[in-house]
Scaffold this motif. Structure first.
Motif, PDB file in Angstrom:
ATOM      1  N   ASN A 201       0.824  -1.210   0.000  1.00  0.00           N
ATOM      2  CA  ASN A 201       0.000   0.000   0.000  1.00  0.00           C
ATOM      3  C   ASN A 201       0.855   1.257   0.000  1.00  0.00           C
ATOM      4  O   ASN A 201       0.538   2.245  -0.666  1.00  0.00           O
ATOM      5  N   LYS A 225      -3.199  -1.868 -13.554  1.00  0.00           N
ATOM      6  CA  LYS A 225      -4.374  -2.155 -12.735  1.00  0.00           C
ATOM      7  C   LYS A 225      -3.911  -2.493 -11.325  1.00  0.00           C
ATOM      8  O   LYS A 225      -3.146  -3.429 -11.125  1.00  0.00           O
ATOM      9  N   ARG A 226      -4.381  -1.731 -10.364  1.00  0.00           N
ATOM     10  CA  ARG A 226      -4.049  -2.003  -8.970  1.00  0.00           C
ATOM     11  C   ARG A 226      -4.881  -3.192  -8.499  1.00  0.00           C
ATOM     12  O   ARG A 226      -6.118  -3.177  -8.590  1.00  0.00           O
ATOM     13  N   LEU A 227      -4.237  -4.229  -7.998  1.00  0.00           N
ATOM     14  CA  LEU A 227      -4.936  -5.440  -7.597  1.00  0.00           C
ATOM     15  C   LEU A 227      -5.494  -5.328  -6.179  1.00  0.00           C
ATOM     16  O   LEU A 227      -4.966  -4.584  -5.343  1.00  0.00           O
ATOM     17  N   ASP A 228      -6.543  -6.078  -5.920  1.00  0.00           N
ATOM     18  CA  ASP A 228      -7.173  -6.102  -4.605  1.00  0.00           C
ATOM     19  C   ASP A 228      -6.271  -6.871  -3.634  1.00  0.00           C
ATOM     20  O   ASP A 228      -5.964  -8.042  -3.862  1.00  0.00           O
ATOM     21  N   LEU A 229      -5.852  -6.221  -2.572  1.00  0.00           N
ATOM     22  CA  LEU A 229      -4.950  -6.847  -1.615  1.00  0.00           C
ATOM     23  C   LEU A 229      -5.677  -7.517  -0.453  1.00  0.00           C
ATOM     24  O   LEU A 229      -5.033  -8.069   0.446  1.00  0.00           O
ATOM     25  N   SER A 230      -7.006  -7.491  -0.498  1.00  0.00           N
ATOM     26  CA  SER A 230      -7.771  -8.022   0.634  1.00  0.00           C
ATOM     27  C   SER A 230      -7.650  -9.532   0.774  1.00  0.00           C
ATOM     28  O   SER A 230      -7.953 -10.091   1.833  1.00  0.00           O
TER      29      SER A 230
END
Length: 291
Positions: A201, A225-230
Motif C-alpha cells: 500500500n 491495474k491495482r490489484l485487490d490486496l484483501s
C-alpha cells in the motif's frame, strides 16, 4: 531409490503447502552424429523421498544445450550453447532487464516469440525470500514464480498488459527496494517477518503519484491495474527437515562428486548438511543421482 541418470533440467513442482518437487532429466538419441537436431526423451522423479537420505550427485561434465540438444563445452545463461544464447529471444538482455525491450524498434530476435511471451498480462508482485523484494511474472498461478525463487510469502500488487510495462514499474520500484534474492540468506532459514500488505500500500500510493510513458508511444501514459490486496498474503511451505550446517555453494564436477545427506529443498536449491547446490544453474549437465 533407483539410480537416475540424464541431462538435468530445473526442478518442476506443484502445490505450496508443502511444495512437491520433481527431478527432470532428458536423454538423447545418439543417431545424429553431428548433434544438430538432437531429440530428447524426458523423465520425471519425485524428490521428497530423498530427504533425510545420503545421496550422491556425480557427473561426466558433458553438457547439452536446453534448446537444440547440441553438446557444448560451456553453458551460457544456465544451459544454452553459445549459438542459442546469442540468437534466441528468450536469452536476450531484455529478458533480464524487461524495461529495455526493443520490440517496438523492430529489432526483436524472434518477433513471433515476443508476441506470444511478452505481450500478455504480467503481474508485479512483492515477495519475501531473503527479505522484501519486487518482481514480475507472466506465470499463472503467480506462486509458481515465488517457489522458483524460494519465497516464503508473496503478494500480487499490480497487473499490466506487457512484460515491458511490468519491467518499467519493477525498475521504478527497485530504486526503493531490492529486486534480487540473496541466496545465502534464503537457504539459511526463514526470512524476517514483513507486513507485505502494508509495504504494498505504501508503494502503490507513491506509484499513483508518478506518471510513466508507454514503451510504444512516449505521449501515452503507461496504464496498470491495482490489484485487490484483501485476499492477503500467500504462504509457501517447503519440504525442509533442517537448514544446512554450513551456508556455502557446493561445486559439482567430474572430479568432485557430492555425497551428503539431503535435508531439504527450497527454490531450485538442494539443501545438504554441508552446503547447497542450485540445480537450475546446472541445467543441461549430465548428472547421476544415487544412494
Amino acid at each position: 531409490m533407483p539410480t537416475i541418470q540424464g541431462y538435468v533440467r530445473k526442478m518442476s513442482h506443484k502445490g505450496i503447502s508443502p511444495v512437491s518437487y520433481f527431478w527432470e532429466t532428458a536423454n538423447y538419441n545418439e543417431v545424429d552424429k553431428k548433434d544438430l537436431t538432437a531429440k530428447a526423451s524426458t523423465s520425471t522423479s519425485s524428490v521428497e523421498a530423498w530427504i533425510g537420505k545420503k545421496i550422491t550427485l556425480s557427473t561426466n561434465d558433458i553438457i547439452r544445450c536446453l534448446h537444440c540438444g547440441k553438446k557444448t563445452k560451456k553453458s551460457f545463461s544456465q544451459g544454452y550453447c553459445f549459438t542459442c544464447f546469442t540468437t534466441l529471444a528468450e536469452n536476450d538482455l531484455c529478458i533480464l532487464r524487461p524495461e529495455t525491450c526493443h520490440f517496438h524498434k523492430g529489432t526483436c530476435r524472434e518477433p513471433e516469440w515476443g508476441k506470444t511471451n511478452c505481450f500478455k498480462k504480467h503481474t508485479v508482485y512483492f515477495a519475501n525470500s531473503s527479505g522484501l523484494k519486487v518482481g514480475i511474472t507472466k506465470e499463472n498461478p503467480v506462486s509458481n514464480r515465488w517457489v522458483d525463487q524460494g519465497a516464503t510469502y508473496g503478494l500480487p500488487i499490480l497487473e499490466v498488459e506487457s512484460r515491458r510495462d511490468a519491467g518499467i514499474l519493477e525498475h521504478f520500484l527497485s530504486q526503493y527496494l531490492p529486486d534480487k534474492t540473496t541466496w545465502q540468506k534464503m537457504v539459511a532459514g526463514d526470512p524476517p517477518d514483513i507486513d507485505l500488505v502494508r509495504e504494498a500500500n505504501k508503494f502503490l500510493n507513491h506509484l499513483e503519484k508518478n506518471e510513466f510513458n508507454s514503451p510504444m508511444d512516449s505521449k501515452t501514459k503507461l496504464v496498470w491495474k491495482r490489484l485487490d490486496l484483501s485476499g492477503g498474503v500467500t504462504t509457501i511451505n517447503y519440504p525442509i527437515e533442517t537448514y544446512p550446517e554450513k551456508i556455502k555453494s557446493l561445486k559439482l564436477t567430474k572430479e568432485t562428486p557430492i555425497t551428503d545427506t539431503l535435508v531439504g529443498i527450497k527454490g531450485q536449491y538442494l539443501l545438504f548438511r554441508s552446503g547447497v547446490i542450485n540445480i537450475r544453474s546446472l541445467s543441461g549437465l549430465w548428472i547421476e543421482v544415487s544412494t
